[in-house]
Motif scaffolding. Structure first.
Motif, mmCIF file in Angstrom:
data_model
loop_
_atom_site.group_PDB
_atom_site.id
_atom_site.type_symbol
_atom_site.label_atom_id
_atom_site.label_comp_id
_atom_site.label_asym_id
_atom_site.label_seq_id
_atom_site.Cartn_x
_atom_site.Cartn_y
_atom_site.Cartn_z
ATOM 1 N N GLN A 45 -5.479 9.034 9.804
ATOM 2 C CA GLN A 45 -5.446 8.405 8.489
ATOM 3 C C GLN A 45 -5.030 6.939 8.593
ATOM 4 N N ARG A 77 -9.137 6.186 -10.490
ATOM 5 C CA ARG A 77 -9.487 5.179 -9.483
ATOM 6 C C ARG A 77 -10.269 4.020 -10.106
ATOM 7 N N ALA A 136 -14.844 4.643 -2.452
ATOM 8 C CA ALA A 136 -13.704 3.850 -1.998
ATOM 9 C C ALA A 136 -14.108 2.403 -1.749
ATOM 10 N N LEU A 177 -7.143 3.779 7.281
ATOM 11 C CA LEU A 177 -6.550 2.756 6.422
ATOM 12 C C LEU A 177 -6.805 1.363 6.987
ATOM 13 N N GLY A 206 1.044 5.508 -0.251
ATOM 14 C CA GLY A 206 0.432 6.825 -0.219
ATOM 15 C C GLY A 206 1.353 7.867 -0.821
ATOM 16 N N ALA A 265 0.847 -1.188 0.000
ATOM 17 C CA ALA A 265 0.000 0.000 0.000
ATOM 18 C C ALA A 265 0.885 1.241 0.000
ATOM 19 N N HIS A 318 -7.536 8.383 -1.097
ATOM 20 C CA HIS A 318 -6.665 8.359 0.080
ATOM 21 C C HIS A 318 -7.529 8.358 1.340
ATOM 22 N N PHE A 376 -2.853 5.079 -3.092
ATOM 23 C CA PHE A 376 -3.838 5.969 -2.481
ATOM 24 C C PHE A 376 -3.602 7.431 -2.888
ATOM 25 N N THR A 419 -7.025 4.171 -5.608
ATOM 26 C CA THR A 419 -8.285 4.562 -4.990
ATOM 27 C C THR A 419 -8.068 5.828 -4.186
#
Length: 298
Positions: A171, A251, A285, A175, A153, A151, A271, A232, A269
Motif C-alpha cells: 500500500q 470522494r 482515483a 501511495l 489513512g 495524507a 485508499h 484515504f 479519495t
C-alpha cells in the motif's frame, strides 16, 4: 497433525507471523495447565456429591469416584491436580480504564504536546486504548513535520505494524505512485493514520476506540498545520466528515474540517488498498487526484 519439532526455524517464524497477522494476541498461558487433570478433578468432585441412592443406603461416595481414573495413555490415574485458580493478569491487562476517562486522558495528553515529538512520546506512554495491547508498535506520522499536504489513512495494517511506519509495504508503494502521478514527492508530505495502533486481525475500530484516538490525530493535524488534507478510504472519510456514506459517495469533493481553531480544506479519495484489490478503481482515483492537484495549486 504436524508438531513444532517437524518445522524448520524459518517455517516456525513464518507460522508465528501468520498467527500475529491473524490477530492472535497470546500464544501461551502464563503457567502450564494440565487440562486432563482439571477434567479428572472435576469428575472426582462430582463423584463425591451424595447421590439419592447413597443417601437412602447411608453409603459413601459412588464407587466410580473411588476408582482411579484412566489417564490419557491408558495407565493408572495419576493424582488429579487441584482446580486452577483464577489467573492474575499482568497489570496492563488487569486495569480497565472506563471509556469516558480514557477519552479525557487522551485529550489531556494530546493537548499537552507542543510538538510532534512530544505528541509521539505522550502516545507511547498512553495506556487508555485497548488496541495498544495487541499491536506490536505505535505507528506514528512520518514525513515532513510542516507540510503543505497531509495524507491520512484509516489504521495500520500488518506491514505498518511490523515496520512502525504508516503506509508500508504494497500500500505504501501504491501511495508513492499515486502522489508521484500528480507531481508530489512523498518526502514532502506528512503521512499518518486516524488510528495509531493496528486492530487485531485488521478489524474495524469500534466507536469508542475511535473516540479515544480522535484527540491524537486532531492534535497531529493542529501541530503540523497543513494547507490541505488528503484523506484515504471509507473509515477515515467517515471519521472526519461524519455520516454513513461510502467513499464512492464522499470522494472527489472538497470539504473543510475544523481542527485546532482553523478550517482545513480536506479531500477524500480511494485508499491505496482499494486500488490493489480492484485495479479498475484506479481511473476513479486518478480523476480525484487530478482534482486534488488542481485545488492545491489554487
Amino acid at each position: 497433525m504436524i508438531s513444532a519439532n517437524d518445522l524448520s526455524a524459518p517455517e516456525l517464524a513464518a507460522l508465528l507471523h501468520f498467527h500475529a497477522d491473524a490477530g492472535v494476541e497470546w500464544m501461551l498461558e502464563d503457567v502450564a495447565i494440565d487440562r486432563f487433570a482439571e477434567f479428572e478433578a472435576m469428575r472426582a468432585e462430582q463423584g463425591k456429591r451424595p447421590q439419592p441412592a447413597d443417601r437412602d443406603a447411608g453409603s459413601g461416595p459412588a464407587p466410580s469416584a473411588a476408582r482411579p481414573q484412566a489417564s490419557v495413555n491408558g495407565s493408572a490415574g495419576r493424582q488429579a491436580a487441584p482446580a486452577r485458580p483464577a489467573r492474575e493478569a499482568a497489570p496492563s491487562a488487569a486495569v480497565t480504564i472506563p471509556d469516558s476517562q480514557a477519552v479525557a486522558e487522551a485529550e489531556f495528553a494530546a493537548s499537552s504536546a507542543r510538538s510532534l515529538d512530544e505528541l509521539r512520546a505522550a502516545m507511547e506512554a498512553f495506556n487508555g486504548c485497548n488496541l495498544k495491547n495487541s499491536a506490536r508498535s505505535l505507528v506514528f506520522a512520518s514525513g515532513n513535520p510542516k507540510p503543505a499536504v497531509m495524507a491520512i489513512g484509516a489504521m495500520p495494517n500488518a506491514d505498518d505494524d511490523r515496520e512502525g511506519h504508516p503506509f508500508s509495504g504494497r500500500q505504501g508503494a501504491m501511495l508513492d505512485r499515486m502522489l508521484a502521478g500528480i507531481g508530489i514527492d512523498r518526502a514532502s508530505v506528512l503521512v499518518t493514520n486516524v488510528i495509531p495502533w493496528r486492530p487485531p486481525g485488521n478489524r474495524v475500530p469500534s466507536v469508542r476506540e475511535s473516540d479515544i484516538c480522535r484527540p491524537f490525530i486532531e492534535r497531529q493535524i493542529a501541530l503540523a498545520e497543513p494547507n490541505h488534507v488528503l484523506i484515504f478510504g471509507n473509515f477515515a472519510a467517515r471519521f472526519f466528515f461524519g455520516g454513513t456514506e461510502t467513499i464512492h459517495e464522499m470522494r472527489g469533493v472538497w470539504r473543510e474540517i475544523h481542527i485546532g481553531g482553523r478550517n482545513v480544506p480536506a479531500f477524500a479519495t480511494l485508499h491505496p488498498l482499494d486500488l490493489i484489490a480492484a485495479p479498475i478503481s484506479k481511473r476513479l482515483a486518478w480523476q480525484d487526484l487530478l482534482a486534488f492537484r488542481k485545488g492545491v495549486a489554487v
